[in-house]
Scaffold this motif. Sequence first.
Motif, PDB file in Angstrom:
ATOM      1  N   ASN A 101       5.518  -3.821  -9.470  1.00 48.75           N
ATOM      2  CA  ASN A 101       6.642  -3.376  -8.633  1.00 48.75           C
ATOM      3  C   ASN A 101       6.128  -2.694  -7.371  1.00 48.75           C
ATOM      4  O   ASN A 101       6.644  -2.937  -6.277  1.00 48.75           O
ATOM      5  CB  ASN A 101       7.553  -2.421  -9.406  1.00 48.75           C
ATOM      6  N   PHE A 102       5.120  -1.836  -7.508  1.00 49.92           N
ATOM      7  CA  PHE A 102       4.570  -1.164  -6.334  1.00 49.92           C
ATOM      8  C   PHE A 102       3.929  -2.162  -5.379  1.00 49.92           C
ATOM      9  O   PHE A 102       4.025  -2.002  -4.153  1.00 49.92           O
ATOM     10  CB  PHE A 102       3.572  -0.077  -6.736  1.00 49.92           C
ATOM     11  N   ASN A 137      -1.853  -8.925  -2.636  1.00 56.02           N
ATOM     12  CA  ASN A 137      -1.424  -7.708  -1.957  1.00 56.02           C
ATOM     13  C   ASN A 137      -2.370  -7.367  -0.806  1.00 56.02           C
ATOM     14  O   ASN A 137      -1.923  -6.933   0.256  1.00 56.02           O
ATOM     15  CB  ASN A 137      -1.339  -6.556  -2.961  1.00 56.02           C
ATOM     16  N   LYS A 144       2.983  -0.402 -17.930  1.00 59.26           N
ATOM     17  CA  LYS A 144       2.239   0.012 -16.739  1.00 59.26           C
ATOM     18  C   LYS A 144       1.990  -1.163 -15.790  1.00 59.26           C
ATOM     19  O   LYS A 144       2.116  -1.027 -14.579  1.00 59.26           O
ATOM     20  CB  LYS A 144       0.919   0.659 -17.137  1.00 59.26           C
ATOM     21  N   TYR A 191       6.862  -3.650  -3.557  1.00 56.80           N
ATOM     22  CA  TYR A 191       7.422  -2.691  -2.607  1.00 56.80           C
ATOM     23  C   TYR A 191       6.546  -2.567  -1.369  1.00 56.80           C
ATOM     24  O   TYR A 191       7.061  -2.419  -0.254  1.00 56.80           O
ATOM     25  CB  TYR A 191       7.597  -1.316  -3.240  1.00 56.80           C
ATOM     26  N   SER A 192       5.233  -2.636  -1.539  1.00 57.38           N
ATOM     27  CA  SER A 192       4.355  -2.526  -0.369  1.00 57.38           C
ATOM     28  C   SER A 192       4.531  -3.715   0.561  1.00 57.38           C
ATOM     29  O   SER A 192       4.491  -3.561   1.790  1.00 57.38           O
ATOM     30  CB  SER A 192       2.893  -2.372  -0.787  1.00 57.38           C
ATOM     31  N   TRP A 235       7.678  -3.130   2.417  1.00 57.84           N
ATOM     32  CA  TRP A 235       7.454  -2.081   3.396  1.00 57.84           C
ATOM     33  C   TRP A 235       6.788  -2.648   4.645  1.00 57.84           C
ATOM     34  O   TRP A 235       7.100  -2.244   5.761  1.00 57.84           O
ATOM     35  CB  TRP A 235       6.618  -0.957   2.779  1.00 57.84           C
ATOM     36  N   LEU A 248      -3.607   2.430  -7.262  1.00 54.58           N
ATOM     37  CA  LEU A 248      -2.984   1.630  -8.320  1.00 54.58           C
ATOM     38  C   LEU A 248      -4.035   0.907  -9.156  1.00 54.58           C
ATOM     39  O   LEU A 248      -3.907   0.792 -10.376  1.00 54.58           O
ATOM     40  CB  LEU A 248      -1.998   0.626  -7.718  1.00 54.58           C
ATOM     41  N   ASN A 272      -3.233   3.200  -1.290  1.00 56.01           N
ATOM     42  CA  ASN A 272      -2.286   2.994  -2.391  1.00 56.01           C
ATOM     43  C   ASN A 272      -2.786   1.905  -3.339  1.00 56.01           C
ATOM     44  O   ASN A 272      -2.703   2.040  -4.556  1.00 56.01           O
ATOM     45  CB  ASN A 272      -0.904   2.643  -1.841  1.00 56.01           C
ATOM     46  N   GLN A 273      -3.313   0.832  -2.767  1.00 58.11           N
ATOM     47  CA  GLN A 273      -3.853  -0.260  -3.588  1.00 58.11           C
ATOM     48  C   GLN A 273      -5.019   0.236  -4.440  1.00 58.11           C
ATOM     49  O   GLN A 273      -5.101  -0.078  -5.624  1.00 58.11           O
ATOM     50  CB  GLN A 273      -4.317  -1.404  -2.682  1.00 58.11           C
ATOM     51  N   ARG A 284       5.074  -1.784 -13.712  1.00 57.18           N
ATOM     52  CA  ARG A 284       5.260  -0.769 -12.680  1.00 57.18           C
ATOM     53  C   ARG A 284       4.318  -1.000 -11.506  1.00 57.18           C
ATOM     54  O   ARG A 284       4.713  -0.870 -10.339  1.00 57.18           O
ATOM     55  CB  ARG A 284       5.045   0.628 -13.252  1.00 57.18           C
ATOM     56  N   ILE A 285       3.083  -1.347 -11.791  1.00 54.74           N
ATOM     57  CA  ILE A 285       2.119  -1.594 -10.720  1.00 54.74           C
ATOM     58  C   ILE A 285       2.523  -2.833  -9.922  1.00 54.74           C
ATOM     59  O   ILE A 285       2.447  -2.838  -8.690  1.00 54.74           O
ATOM     60  CB  ILE A 285       0.694  -1.700 -11.292  1.00 54.74           C
TER      61      ILE A 285
END
Length: 151
Positions: A77-78, A24, A71, A81-82, A85, A125, A121-122, A74-75
């Motif tokens: 997934n974020f 990421n 959890k 998504y980043s 984006w 998370l 955001n990273q 979900r992380i």
Amino acid sequence: MIYMTFLHAGYYDKNIMPLLSILNLVSISILTLNADDYFQRGLMSLNIAFLEVGLRMTLDSHLPSVGYQIKMQRILNFFFYSILWIVLESSILKFLVENEICSISFTRKIDLVMAIFLLCNQLYLHLVYVSFHRLRQTAHDALKESYDDRY
């Protein structure tokens, strides 16, 4: 059986999550390329996204099937998504530059703001995941101590 679950969770915490965090960060570093280099930005981002999808599918196949997301999922997934984006932002900036709506120097400022936002955001998370890991480790230690006291 509980002990084995925590061993597997520790494996993911120490091996998989850092790898995906670094991927990421690499995707965020793509924002250092100019907005004119949309093809390279998009190609590198999507390559990282496909790698994350492959790792995620492998990871999900080894996790127990439950009716909710854990959890870690979900992380992940974020993270995904980043990356998407970044591709969307790159597309918009390329459109703006091609149609002479804004200059390359202005897109650099937009990229900087976007990179700062994604890095924050990273970090968020990571802190959420690490704090969850510490709580789980504390619970694991308590269970192990309770088990050792009984036997």
